[in-house]
Write an enzyme that holds these catalytic residues in place. Structure first.
Site, PDB file in Angstrom:
ATOM      1  N   HIS A  11       0.796  -1.290  -0.155  1.00 39.39           N
ATOM      2  CA  HIS A  11      -0.069   0.053  -0.115  1.00 39.39           C
ATOM      3  C   HIS A  11       0.752   1.164   0.028  1.00 39.39           C
ATOM      4  O   HIS A  11       0.565   2.083  -0.930  1.00 39.39           O
ATOM      5  CB  HIS A  11      -0.828  -0.004   1.301  1.00 39.39           C
ATOM      6  CG  HIS A  11      -1.767   1.160   1.271  1.00 39.39           C
ATOM      7  ND1 HIS A  11      -3.249   1.114   0.700  1.00 39.39           N
ATOM      8  CD2 HIS A  11      -1.700   2.642   1.677  1.00 39.39           C
ATOM      9  CE1 HIS A  11      -3.780   2.085   0.982  1.00 39.39           C
ATOM     10  NE2 HIS A  11      -2.876   3.057   1.422  1.00 39.39           N
ATOM     11  N   GLU A  12       1.715   1.270   0.940  1.00 40.19           N
ATOM     12  CA  GLU A  12       2.661   2.594   1.113  1.00 40.19           C
ATOM     13  C   GLU A  12       3.400   2.587  -0.173  1.00 40.19           C
ATOM     14  O   GLU A  12       3.890   3.795  -0.648  1.00 40.19           O
ATOM     15  CB  GLU A  12       3.557   2.540   2.224  1.00 40.19           C
ATOM     16  CG  GLU A  12       2.567   2.478   3.420  1.00 40.19           C
ATOM     17  CD  GLU A  12       1.728   3.546   3.640  1.00 40.19           C
ATOM     18  OE1 GLU A  12       1.916   4.642   3.151  1.00 40.19           O
ATOM     19  OE2 GLU A  12       0.652   3.200   4.337  1.00 40.19           O
ATOM     20  N   HIS A  27       1.550   4.706  -2.616  1.00 41.47           N
ATOM     21  CA  HIS A  27       1.961   6.067  -2.674  1.00 41.47           C
ATOM     22  C   HIS A  27       3.276   6.619  -3.115  1.00 41.47           C
ATOM     23  O   HIS A  27       3.506   7.610  -3.692  1.00 41.47           O
ATOM     24  CB  HIS A  27       1.668   6.545  -1.291  1.00 41.47           C
ATOM     25  CG  HIS A  27       0.157   6.210  -0.827  1.00 41.47           C
ATOM     26  ND1 HIS A  27      -0.786   6.710  -1.359  1.00 41.47           N
ATOM     27  CD2 HIS A  27      -0.183   5.444   0.364  1.00 41.47           C
ATOM     28  CE1 HIS A  27      -2.051   6.294  -0.813  1.00 41.47           C
ATOM     29  NE2 HIS A  27      -1.742   5.609   0.184  1.00 41.47           N
TER      30      HIS A  27
END
Length: 448
Positions: free
Chosen positions: A103-104, A107
């Site tokens: 997920h990170e 980003h």
């Protein structure tokens, strides 16, 4: 997940997991979970969430092979949800950490590929255990591996980047920021698809045939069931003289309801053991909440086979159908949570419970970790799109409001108030759930 452009010091929000119950008896590899993920947040950062579970099941009915919807459920009042074995716990924690990293990374890559300044990439939250710097980015591993964040230097007073630098996230066009904020969700969706595809190719998808009764996969030593003669492998055909209305998950819930309603009062079970049918009277012990428990795992009486694709095209087809089936269940579970929040609020659980569930899956069959990971990813994606403070959806909503106002942002104080209030709520709820779920673990209850 969430962008918080307020200056340091960072704030942390804890994981939130919604389970059908905080204790889940996962004893077979066909069990599939549903989940939802809120998350930890750092300032300024995208933070990694926490998780919520709703449970359903999936099986094949009779000999017709008509696929029904059926995923894992938990059975309140029974002795489940413990950390059984360090290896299974580590496997579950590794799955959760991998999902956070993915997920990170979404980003991080979305920002880096656009030339946007990134200052930090952290796995976990809390005190730094190890770190290194590369290309002006601090990479760190933190003490509590149940979250993560990507940090931006936008309002960092220690940053030497000019506040009007066009490559600060806050100074980039609306579309660039939308891409960065939504990239974590996109990464988890892609990761879920890849996980299911790997499952299809490596172990196949489960086929199930349902038979009458409820099977007892495990009996805990020194429990009421063990004391009164119930054995692992027994099939419960009737409870107190009543046959089950339907085979499958409903039969399990019927047994559970009777056990929970009768602490210290005997319950008559008709048992099939091998070729013999006979009755056993079991007297449930009283649980800490006043309900009955007998110390067993229960599961629908099903037989399982694995279906493998014949070629790559069929593998992609299987993966797509499974992905959309899981996604629709996640959306349905989320809908039911909001429509019946007063009833489902007590079933919200934290990161301790999610690792306990994952450990049960891994202990039963490592194949189950495929479904566990896929559903966590999908839930994380869905939950983070909700327009709530401390979630990616909340940040997306603020950006869309800015677009609707012709590019005029809301006052910084208003944005910070909205985000900080959401973060504080998540922190308080997360801490509460961690304490509650820890106290609900069998190993802890046995010590108290």
């Amino acid at each position: 997940m969430v962008v918080n452009l307020s200056p340091p010091p960072p704030s942390h929000s804890c994981s939130i997991i919604r389970l059908a119950n905080s204790k889940t008896p996962i004893s077979e590899p066909w069990f599939r979970l549903k989940t939802h993920f809120p998350k930890p947040i750092f300032s300024p950062s995208f933070a990694s969430p926490s998780v919520t579970f709703t449970c359903k099941k999936q099986f094949w009915h009779g000999n017709s092979r008509n696929r029904l919807d059926f995923r894992t459920w938990s059975i309140g009042g029974f002795d489940y949800g413990n950390f059984e074995g360090p290896q299974s716990v580590l496997e579950a924690a590794a799955v959760l950490t991998a999902i956070i990293v993915v997920h990170e990374s979404g980003h991080f890559l979305a920002a880096s590929l656009q030339g946007i300044h990134v200052s930090k990439f952290a796995v976990g939250f809390g005190p730094i255990l190890a770190k290194f710097n590369a290309k002006n980015v601090e990479y760190s591993i933190r003490a509590f591996p149940l979250g993560g964040f990507v940090g931006f230097p936008d309002n960092d007073p220690e940053s030497d980047i000019p506040v009007d630098d066009e490559n600060l996230l806050k100074n980039r066009p609306i579309l660039d920021r939308l891409i960065v904020v939504s990239a974590g969700v996109v990464a988890n969706i892609i990761f879920a698809f890849v996980i299911i595809f790997a499952q299809v190719l490596s172990v196949g998808l489960p086929e199930q045939e349902v038979f009458p009764g409820v099977i007892v996969p495990e009996v805990r030593p020194f429990s009421a069931a063990s004391r009164d003669g119930l054995l692992a492998g027994d099939v419960i055909l009737e409870v107190n003289g009543s046959e089950f209305n339907k085979p499958g998950p409903n039969a399990v819930h019927e047994v559970v309801d009777v056990i929970k309603r009768n602490p210290k009062r005997y319950v008559l079970l008709k048992i099939k053991r091998g070729e013999q049918n006979f009755e056993i009277a079991v007297t449930p012990d009283e649980n800490f909440d006043g309900t009955g428990k007998i110390g067993v795992q229960l599961a629908p009486n099903v037989k399982i086979a694995k279906v493998r694709p014949k070629n790559l095209v069929e593998a992609v087809e299987f993966t797509g159908k499974e992905f959309w089936g899981l996604a629709s269940n996640v959306l349905d579970g989320l809908k039911q949570t909001f429509l019946n929040f007063s009833q489902s609020a007590s079933k919200v659980s934290g990161p301790v419970a999610i690792i306990a569930v994952g450990a049960e899956v891994a202990r039963s069959n490592v194949d189950g970790l495929f479904q566990f990971a896929a559903i966590l990813n999908i839930n994380l994606a869905v939950i983070n799109l909700l327009p709530l403070p401390a979630l990616d959806g909340g940040t997306l909503a603020l950006i869309l409001i800015e677009a609707a106002r012709g590019g005029r942002k809301l006052p910084l104080e208003v944005e910070q108030t909205i985000m900080s209030s959401g973060i504080m709520l998540v922190i308080i709820l997360g801490l509460f759930l961690i304490v509650r779920d820890t106290l609900n673990l069998d190993i802890i209850k046995d010590m108290l």
